[in-house]
Design a protein around this motif. Structure first.
Motif, short mmCIF file in Angstrom:
data_model
loop_
_atom_site.label_atom_id
_atom_site.label_comp_id
_atom_site.label_asym_id
_atom_site.label_seq_id
_atom_site.Cartn_x
_atom_site.Cartn_y
_atom_site.Cartn_z
N PRO A 89 113.77 -23.88 24.04
CA PRO A 89 113.74 -23.22 22.73
C PRO A 89 114.46 -23.99 21.63
O PRO A 89 113.97 -24.07 20.50
CB PRO A 89 114.42 -21.87 23.00
CG PRO A 89 114.19 -21.62 24.45
CD PRO A 89 114.26 -22.98 25.10
N ALA A 90 115.62 -24.57 21.94
CA ALA A 90 116.37 -25.32 20.93
C ALA A 90 115.59 -26.54 20.47
O ALA A 90 115.54 -26.85 19.27
CB ALA A 90 117.73 -25.72 21.49
N ALA A 148 112.51 -25.40 18.40
CA ALA A 148 112.92 -24.92 17.08
C ALA A 148 113.30 -26.09 16.17
O ALA A 148 112.94 -26.12 14.99
CB ALA A 148 114.09 -23.96 17.21
N THR A 171 110.29 -16.11 23.47
CA THR A 171 111.60 -16.73 23.21
C THR A 171 111.44 -17.96 22.33
O THR A 171 112.22 -18.18 21.39
CB THR A 171 112.28 -17.11 24.54
OG1 THR A 171 112.48 -15.93 25.32
CG2 THR A 171 113.62 -17.79 24.28
N ARG A 196 110.54 -16.87 18.72
CA ARG A 196 111.71 -16.33 18.01
C ARG A 196 112.68 -17.44 17.62
O ARG A 196 113.25 -17.42 16.52
CB ARG A 196 112.40 -15.29 18.88
CG ARG A 196 111.65 -13.96 18.97
CD ARG A 196 112.32 -13.00 19.92
NE ARG A 196 111.64 -11.72 19.97
CZ ARG A 196 111.67 -10.88 20.99
NH1 ARG A 196 112.38 -11.21 22.08
NH2 ARG A 196 111.02 -9.73 20.94
N ALA A 197 112.85 -18.41 18.50
CA ALA A 197 113.74 -19.53 18.18
C ALA A 197 113.19 -20.33 17.00
O ALA A 197 113.95 -20.75 16.12
CB ALA A 197 113.89 -20.45 19.40
N ASP A 204 113.67 -18.16 13.80
CA ASP A 204 115.08 -18.13 13.39
C ASP A 204 115.51 -19.49 12.83
O ASP A 204 116.25 -19.56 11.84
CB ASP A 204 115.97 -17.77 14.59
CG ASP A 204 115.78 -16.31 15.02
OD1 ASP A 204 115.20 -15.53 14.25
OD2 ASP A 204 116.22 -15.98 16.14
N GLY A 205 115.04 -20.57 13.46
CA GLY A 205 115.40 -21.91 12.98
C GLY A 205 114.84 -22.18 11.60
O GLY A 205 115.54 -22.76 10.74
#
Length: 251
Positions: free
Chosen positions: A189-190, A193, A231, A234-235, A238-239
Motif C-alpha cells: 500500500p505505501a 500510494a 486497502t 484507500r492508501a 489518502d496519499g
C-alpha cells in the motif's frame, strides 16, 4: 491538481464473487463496470450500477474481448466489424441498465488484452472507436498516454482521457509490464500510494529498470481484483489528498 480515481468493478459472475465492490465504491470517483464479456452478469451489473448511482460515482463501461475463461486477458484476433459490434453491444447493455438505475454510462474503458491491444494496433483501435462513435454520445475513452487510439479517436471526434496505473509496473517505454512477468502487479500500500502521488504531482513513474517514464494522466486506476484492493485504494486516496490533490471524476 485534480485526479480521478477509478477501479474495475462488477467482476463477479453468477455465484462467483471477486473483490469488494461496495467498499471500493466508497473510495473511488469512477467505476469501470464489467460488461459480461470478461466478467459480470446482468444482476451484478444492475447491483453495481445502483450502488454507484447511490454514491455519486461515475459509471464507465469496461468492454472486453469475449473471454470469460481467460478474464479478458488473452489477446484475440477479432474481425474489426465483429469487434465493433461486440463493443457496442457491451456498452449499450451497461448503459441501459445504468439508466434504469438512475444513472448512465459516462465513459468507456477497454479491459485487459483489448486495452493493451488498442495502444498499438490501429485496426483494433479503429473498431473500438467506431463502436463508441456509433453509440452516439461521444463518450470519453480511457487509455495510456501515447496510445494510437488517441490519434484515431481525435480524428473521429471521440474524446480521450489519459490514465495511469498505481498498482502496475511500467516498462521504460511507458507501457505496462506483462502480467506474466514477476513483479508486474504491486501489492504494498505505501509503495502504490507513493507511486500514485508521483503520477499525479509530477506526471512520472519509476520503471522496472529504474528510469523515469512520463505518465501524465487525468485518471489513476487501482485494480479491483488485486488482493487487498480496498486497502490499496484507500492508501492511494489518502496519499493523494495528503499531497493536496483534488479527487474528482473527469466526466
Amino acid at each position: 491538481m485534480v485526479i480521478d480515481l477509478n477501479a474495475d468493478l462488477g467482476e463477479g459472475f453468477g455465484v462467483w464473487r471477486l473483490g469488494d465492490d461496495t467498499a471500493l465504491l466508497d473510495v473511488v470517483t469512477s467505476a469501470n463496470v464489467a460488461c459480461g464479456f470478461h466478467a459480470g452478469d446482468p444482476l451484478t451489473i444492475r447491483r453495481t450500477c445502483a450502488a454507484a448511482v447511490d454514491r455519486g460515482v461515475l459509471i464507465g463501461a469496461q468492454v472486453s474481448y469475449r473471454d470469460l475463461a481467460g478474464f479478458g486477458r488473452r489477446e484475440m484476433d477479432v474481425d474489426p466489424e465483429e469487434l465493433c459490434a461486440e463493443v457496442l453491444y457491451q456498452l449499450s447493455a451497461v448503459d441501459g441498465i445504468a439508466r434504469a438505475m438512475g444513472g448512465r454510462v459516462s465513459y468507456v474503458k477497454p479491459h485487459g488484452a483489448l486495452y493493451n491491444r488498442i495502444c498499438r494496433d490501429r485496426e483494433q483501435a479503429e473498431a473500438v472507436v467506431a463502436a463508441v462513435a456509433d453509440h452516439g454520445e461521444r463518450l470519453p475513452l480511457l487509455s495510456l498516454p501515447g496510445s494510437v487510439v488517441h490519434e484515431i479517436a481525435a480524428r473521429e471526434g471521440v474524446p480521450t482521457v489519459t490514465e495511469a496505473f498505481a498498482d502496475r509496473a511500467y516498462t521504460p517505454e511507458g507501457t505496462l509490464v506483462s502480467r506474466r512477468s514477476p513483479g508486474a502487479v504491486l501489492h504494498d500500500p505505501a509503495e502504490v500510494a507513493a507511486r500514485a502521488v508521483r503520477m499525479a504531482t509530477r506526471g512520472t513513474v519509476t520503471t522496472v529498470d529504474g528510469s523515469e517514464a512520463t505518465v501524465g494522466a487525468r485518471s489513476i486506476c487501482v485494480h479491483g481484483d488485486t488482493p487487498g484492493a480496498v486497502t490499496l485504494a484507500r492508501a492511494v486516496r489518502d496519499g493523494l489528498v495528503a499531497a493536496g490533490v483534488t479527487l474528482k471524476a473527469f466526466g
